[in-house]
Design a protein around this motif. Structure first.
Motif, PDB file in Angstrom:
ATOM      1  N   CYS A   1      10.969  -4.248   3.982  1.00 50.89           N
ATOM      2  CA  CYS A   1       9.909  -4.536   3.613  1.00 50.89           C
ATOM      3  C   CYS A   1       9.839  -5.171   2.211  1.00 50.89           C
TER       4      CYS A   1
ATOM      5  N   CYS B   1       4.974  -1.576   8.364  1.00 49.64           N
ATOM      6  CA  CYS B   1       6.018  -0.955   7.502  1.00 49.64           C
ATOM      7  C   CYS B   1       5.286   0.483   7.386  1.00 49.64           C
TER       8      CYS B   1
ATOM      9  N   ARG C   1       2.088  -1.989   5.074  1.00 43.78           N
ATOM     10  CA  ARG C   1       2.100  -3.732   5.135  1.00 43.78           C
ATOM     11  C   ARG C   1       2.468  -4.183   6.187  1.00 43.78           C
TER      12      ARG C   1
ATOM     13  N   TYR D   1       5.865   2.862   5.357  1.00 43.52           N
ATOM     14  CA  TYR D   1       5.529   3.608   4.317  1.00 43.52           C
ATOM     15  C   TYR D   1       4.222   3.567   3.596  1.00 43.52           C
ATOM     16  N   HIS D   2       3.761   2.191   3.546  1.00 40.76           N
ATOM     17  CA  HIS D   2       2.404   2.154   2.929  1.00 40.76           C
ATOM     18  C   HIS D   2       1.502   1.116   3.732  1.00 40.76           C
TER      19      HIS D   2
ATOM     20  N   HIS E   1       7.569  -4.863   0.136  1.00 42.09           N
ATOM     21  CA  HIS E   1       6.760  -4.176  -1.126  1.00 42.09           C
ATOM     22  C   HIS E   1       7.683  -3.209  -1.753  1.00 42.09           C
ATOM     23  N   ARG E   2       8.434  -2.222  -1.295  1.00 38.99           N
ATOM     24  CA  ARG E   2       9.226  -1.172  -1.991  1.00 38.99           C
ATOM     25  C   ARG E   2      10.709  -1.265  -1.252  1.00 38.99           C
TER      26      ARG E   2
HETATM   27  S1  FES Z   1       7.484  -0.265   1.437  1.00 40.83           S
HETATM   28 FE1  FES Z   1       6.663  -1.188   2.821  1.00 40.83          FE
HETATM   29  S2  FES Z   1       4.601  -0.943   2.340  1.00 40.83           S
HETATM   30 FE2  FES Z   1       5.599   0.058   1.020  1.00 40.83          FE
END
Ligand code: FES
Ligand SMILES: [Fe+2]
Length: 373
Positions: A96, A115, A120, A117-118, A98-99
């Protein structure tokens, strides 16, 4: 560390293997024993070469997602195969933007990639779609927010990719593709039940260079030697990045039924053994194909995956392509002994048989070329 040697042109090179096989010495043995060179090969050899993914059966339907690590114990790059709504197959980074979470954990069916996690969201081709709580973020999204698309090469149903495209895939694969053009590869079916992994306690390059000469067959593989004609065992070199050995049947049984369109029409071919730099082997037998993917784990440890694609199942128990486990164990045993021997302070370099070790010589030349780059 490797000794510098003088090349024919007078340049100092870190690794040098003479182009003239009759004069050449084998490559510096540090290649098989040095941790530093083992690590360096990730970038210099494996990232820029073409790697085998598998067949498109992995992602049969539109919306299929198949996550996999590329060379799990070595490059360990998380990648993802998808088949999008247009039927196009994509190979994208599975990380991902993002992070850095892994986007898809397991093979699944999905219209897009979310994703966990958050949240995306990406399209199946990796394009960024949306992201919660990001309204205030300036200059967003940009192309950096898409999952990186990797190059994908299709050879009929087989898929290949590279992390760092330095060469067109054709340079590695074209000779094999041309030679086997007549073969209906789309009829080949992946058989996980007939596929397996072997762990070899030796450097990956020792395993590969052993494959590239039939010289050892009468000594190491008595069973195989009874089936194929060593005198007729041909090595054909295809520069720059692949080679072919052809096993001719002694008895004329258990051979390919070669059509007139094959350059080998009329020959009693029991097996085609293609090697593709650096770590791929494609063994074609009258029953189908065994792909060997040689995967480095450590300086003295290698995993070799034997992937079985069956075509004419009924022919699987006869000829050069039967008893592959026995041949494999014989090869493992010999290269494991070489791994022990090559460390010796008394061993420095070997020489090549001009008639029987052309493939190994080519392989060493390529190792030197890539490591010197
Ligand atoms: S790591 Fe994928 S949305 Fe945050
Ligand atoms: Fe062998």
């Amino acid at each position: 560390m490797a000794n510098n040697q003088q090349s024919a042109t007078g340049n100092r090179q870190r690794f040098f293997v003479d182009a003239d096989i009759s004069r050449a010495k084998t490559i510096d043995k540090a290649v098989y024993t040095s941790q530093e060179i083992f690590d360096e090969m990730k970038e210099k050899i494996f990232s820029c070469s073409w790697q085998f993914i598998g067949s498109d059966d992995l992602i049969k339907e539109k919306g299929s997602c198949y996550p996999f690590p590329l060379l799990e114990n070595y490059l360990n790059e998380p990648l993802l195969l998808t088949k999008d709504e247009t039927g196009k197959i994509n190979c994208v980074s599975n990380v991902c933007t993002h992070r850095g979470n892994i986007v898809v954990y397991e093979p699944c069916q999905s219209a897009n990639l979310r994703c966990k996690y958050h949240g995306r969201l990406f399209q199946l081709d990796g394009k960024f779609k949306s992201m919660p709580e990001f309204k205030e973020v300036k200059n967003f999204p940009t192309a950096d927010d898409d999952l990186t698309q990797l190059p994908l090469f299709h050879w009929k149903k087989f898929l290949f990719t590279t992390l760092n495209q330095k060469f067109p895939a054709e340079e590695f694969l074209k000779d094999m593709i041309k030679r086997m053009e007549w073969l209906p590869l789309d009829e080949f079916i992946f058989r996980p039940d007939l596929s397996k992994d072997f762990i070899v306690n030796a450097h990956w390059a020792l395993y590969c260079e052993n494959y590239q000469e039939g010289f050892h067959i009468p000594f190491v593989h008595a069973g195989l030697n009874a089936l194929i004609d060593y005198g007729d065992y041909e090595t054909e070199l295809f520069f720059p990045y692949s080679s072919l050995q052809i096993g001719i049947s002694k008895t004329g049984e258990d051979c390919f039924d070669l059509p007139a369109s094959s350059p080998d029409h009329g020959k009693k071919v029991a097996a085609y053994y293609f090697w593709v730099f650096p770590n791929l082997m494609f063994n074609f037998y009258p029953w189908g194909l065994s792909v060997n993917v040689v995967q480095p784990i450590a300086v003295d440890k290698t995993k070799v995956s034997f992937l079985t694609y069956a075509w004419k199942e009924e022919k699987r128990n006869a000829g050069a392509g039967s008893d592959l486990d026995k041949v494999e164990l014989e090869d493992e045993e010999i290269v494991q002994h070489v791994q022990k021997g090559i460390r010796s302070g008394f061993y420095h370099h070997g020489r090549y048989s001009v008639t029987r070790e052309k493939g190994t010589h080519l392989f060493h030349r390529l190792l030197a070329e890539f490591l010197n780059a």
